[in-house]
Design a protein around this motif. Structure first.
Motif, PDB file in Angstrom:
ATOM      1  N   GLY A  93       5.826  -2.219  -8.313  1.00 18.44           N
ATOM      2  CA  GLY A  93       5.934  -2.831  -9.626  1.00 18.44           C
ATOM      3  C   GLY A  93       6.849  -2.051 -10.549  1.00 18.44           C
ATOM      4  O   GLY A  93       7.636  -2.636 -11.307  1.00 18.44           O
ATOM      5  N   LEU A  94       6.785  -0.717 -10.471  1.00 20.01           N
ATOM      6  CA  LEU A  94       7.654   0.120 -11.295  1.00 20.01           C
ATOM      7  C   LEU A  94       9.117  -0.077 -10.900  1.00 20.01           C
ATOM      8  O   LEU A  94       9.992  -0.233 -11.761  1.00 20.01           O
ATOM      9  CB  LEU A  94       7.265   1.592 -11.156  1.00 20.01           C
ATOM     10  CG  LEU A  94       8.088   2.592 -11.972  1.00 20.01           C
ATOM     11  CD1 LEU A  94       7.927   2.332 -13.463  1.00 20.01           C
ATOM     12  CD2 LEU A  94       7.687   4.022 -11.632  1.00 20.01           C
ATOM     13  N   ALA A  95       9.373  -0.092  -9.580  1.00 20.55           N
ATOM     14  CA  ALA A  95      10.746  -0.288  -9.109  1.00 20.55           C
ATOM     15  C   ALA A  95      11.271  -1.660  -9.527  1.00 20.55           C
ATOM     16  O   ALA A  95      12.410  -1.794  -9.982  1.00 20.55           O
ATOM     17  CB  ALA A  95      10.792  -0.145  -7.586  1.00 20.55           C
ATOM     18  N   PHE A  96      10.436  -2.679  -9.381  1.00 21.00           N
ATOM     19  CA  PHE A  96      10.830  -4.025  -9.790  1.00 21.00           C
ATOM     20  C   PHE A  96      11.082  -4.073 -11.296  1.00 21.00           C
ATOM     21  O   PHE A  96      12.011  -4.747 -11.763  1.00 21.00           O
ATOM     22  CB  PHE A  96       9.730  -5.032  -9.432  1.00 21.00           C
ATOM     23  CG  PHE A  96      10.187  -6.094  -8.475  1.00 21.00           C
ATOM     24  CD1 PHE A  96      11.285  -6.873  -8.755  1.00 21.00           C
ATOM     25  CD2 PHE A  96       9.516  -6.312  -7.286  1.00 21.00           C
ATOM     26  CE1 PHE A  96      11.714  -7.860  -7.876  1.00 21.00           C
ATOM     27  CE2 PHE A  96       9.940  -7.284  -6.390  1.00 21.00           C
ATOM     28  CZ  PHE A  96      11.041  -8.062  -6.689  1.00 21.00           C
ATOM     29  N   ASN A  97      10.253  -3.352 -12.055  1.00 23.05           N
ATOM     30  CA  ASN A  97      10.381  -3.417 -13.501  1.00 23.05           C
ATOM     31  C   ASN A  97      11.685  -2.787 -13.990  1.00 23.05           C
ATOM     32  O   ASN A  97      12.221  -3.190 -15.022  1.00 23.05           O
ATOM     33  CB  ASN A  97       9.189  -2.728 -14.178  1.00 23.05           C
ATOM     34  CG  ASN A  97       8.669  -3.519 -15.349  1.00 23.05           C
ATOM     35  OD1 ASN A  97       8.736  -4.749 -15.354  1.00 23.05           O
ATOM     36  ND2 ASN A  97       8.161  -2.835 -16.348  1.00 23.05           N
ATOM     37  N   ILE A  98      12.192  -1.819 -13.257  1.00 16.79           N
ATOM     38  CA  ILE A  98      13.488  -1.236 -13.603  1.00 16.79           C
ATOM     39  C   ILE A  98      14.561  -2.321 -13.508  1.00 16.79           C
ATOM     40  O   ILE A  98      15.405  -2.472 -14.399  1.00 16.79           O
ATOM     41  CB  ILE A  98      13.817  -0.058 -12.667  1.00 16.79           C
ATOM     42  CG1 ILE A  98      12.814   1.073 -12.876  1.00 16.79           C
ATOM     43  CG2 ILE A  98      15.244   0.438 -12.910  1.00 16.79           C
ATOM     44  CD1 ILE A  98      12.866   2.142 -11.807  1.00 16.79           C
ATOM     45  N   GLY A  99      14.491  -3.109 -12.420  1.00 14.31           N
ATOM     46  CA  GLY A  99      15.427  -4.225 -12.270  1.00 14.31           C
ATOM     47  C   GLY A  99      15.204  -5.310 -13.302  1.00 14.31           C
ATOM     48  O   GLY A  99      16.163  -5.921 -13.794  1.00 14.31           O
ATOM     49  N   ASN A 100      13.927  -5.549 -13.657  1.00 10.85           N
ATOM     50  CA  ASN A 100      13.630  -6.567 -14.665  1.00 10.85           C
ATOM     51  C   ASN A 100      14.212  -6.189 -16.027  1.00 10.85           C
ATOM     52  O   ASN A 100      14.797  -7.023 -16.734  1.00 10.85           O
ATOM     53  CB  ASN A 100      12.108  -6.738 -14.800  1.00 10.85           C
ATOM     54  CG  ASN A 100      11.472  -7.309 -13.549  1.00 10.85           C
ATOM     55  OD1 ASN A 100      12.119  -7.986 -12.762  1.00 10.85           O
ATOM     56  ND2 ASN A 100      10.195  -7.020 -13.352  1.00 10.85           N
TER      57      ASN A 100
END
Length: 394
Positions: A93-100
């Protein structure tokens, strides 16, 4: 017992899950694989919809019946397993949130000409504002619905203007000429992998919309969420197909933007700005909410300061993006990683469905168990195929 469902919350949970899925990575993945597979990507989408629906129905139903978040269910299946799953989901989720965050920043860059970093900071502040509001749950439901509708309407416009070869897409949906393990794994992972499928289910838990008596509504919510995400995926696919079928090559540095710009010129590019901003900021909200929901039951202090921790999660994601940047490769990789997490999470839910200490006297339909097991096996097989492709450099 008579169902007592709040349909507004149900719809909000469906849109939250769909909005969590339809982030910048969703746009990037769809454009990239349409470029690679052409009309045959329709088959991958159709297969992924089936896998998505089965996985989500199993997971949402077990969480609703157990009336516990996924990590607590996992810990009851095997002590410590919930901590392991939470660790995987939280990092994903943290990695995805960087992209988000990056996607939202890029959207404001396209619309107003400010830097992507400045756009990221502004978007992060807006997302934080939702959780500062004392009625954060209701605000999140309204926000998810609004952003979801905006994305679908604008994608429909671009899909229409790109003049896609619909007949060929329909044919290749059942008779593909190309196939990719990585595409299936990434698309399924990007739709129901990692934290995404749990976002709607955990929202229902927080709103106290659970129990065997409400399973009919839970089914509708789960399938509605998959339907919303799938409509967006199909619209983006046919928009991209219309572009690549005319011989255009997408810009590898920003393939999703290429689709919109090549389909409708500068107006299309501005529409892309709105879509990727809406995709980014709605996924920031969904990712932060769900990632923290996986750890908040582990300690009373986490539960007490849940809102503050969510705000810190968003802030840290923003800072990491400002320091690192360049999210396109991360967005593709994290989709695949979430695909690896899915069979583990789904497998745990299937085991939980037969533990009376978790689900009491509930009887899981055998067809759901068998099809869920088939999804687990399929995703493990796809993961193995993807690893082989990576080793062979394909």
């Amino acid at each position: 017992m008579k169902p007592k469902y709040n349909w507004s919350v149900l719809l909000g949970a469906a849109f939250l899950m769909a909005s969590s899925a339809i982030g910048p990575g969703f746009l990037t993945q769809t454009a990239v694989f349409t470029q690679q597979l052409g009309a045959s990507f329709a088959f991958v989408i159709l297969l992924s919809i089936i896998l998505d629906a089965i996985a989500q129905l199993n997971i949402w139903r077990i969480i609703a019946v157990a009336d516990k978040p996924a990590q607590d269910i996992a810990n009851k299946v095997f002590p410590g397993l919930g901590y392991f799953i939470s660790f995987l989901v939280f990092l994903g989720g943290l990695a995805f949130n960087i992209g988000n965050i990056a996607g939202a920043g890029l959207g404001l860059n396209v619309l107003f000409g400010i830097s992507v970093g400045q756009g990221a900071v502004i978007s992060a502040i807006m997302a934080i504002g939702i959780f500062i509001y004392k009625e954060a749950g209701k605000a999140m439901d309204v926000f998810a619905k609004t952003m979801g509708l905006i994305k679908i309407v604008l994608a429909l416009i671009i899909a229409y203007t790109s003049s896609p070869p619909l007949a060929e897409a329909a044919l290749r949906a059942v008779n593909p000429t190309q196939f990719s393990f990585t595409a299936v794994l990434t698309i399924v992972g990007g739709t129901v992998g990692g934290y995404i499928t749990f976002s709607g289910a955990h929202r229902l838990l927080d709103a106290r919309q659970t129990g065997i008596q409400n399973l009919g509504a839970v089914n509708k919510g789960a399938l509605s969420a998959i339907g919303l995400a799938s409509v967006m995926r199909l619209l983006l696919f046919i928009a991209a197909l219309g572009v690549v079928s005319k011989g255009f090559t997408l810009d590898p540095s920003n393939p999703a933007a290429s689709v919109f710009k090549l389909a409708s010129g500068e107006i299309g590019y501005k529409i892309f700005g709105v879509v990727i901003w809406a995709a980014g900021i709605s996924s920031v909200v969904g990712s932060a909410y769900t990632s923290i929901s996986f750890i908040k039951t582990f300690h009373p202090l986490i539960l007490k300061f849940n809102r503050e921790i969510i705000i810190a999660f968003i802030s840290i994601s923003c800072v990491i993006f400002i320091l690192i940047g360049k999210p396109v490769k991360i967005l593709l990789a994290v989709g695949a990683i979430n695909g690896f997490i899915l069979p583990i999470a789904l497998g745990i839910m299937l085991i939980a469905a037969y533990r009376t200490k978790i689900i009491a006297n509930y009887k899981q339909p055998i067809w759901l168990t068998l099809t869920g097991l088939a999804v687990v096996i399929t995703m493990v097989w796809m993961s193995y195929g993807t690893i082989l492709q990576m080793i062979n450099g394909e």
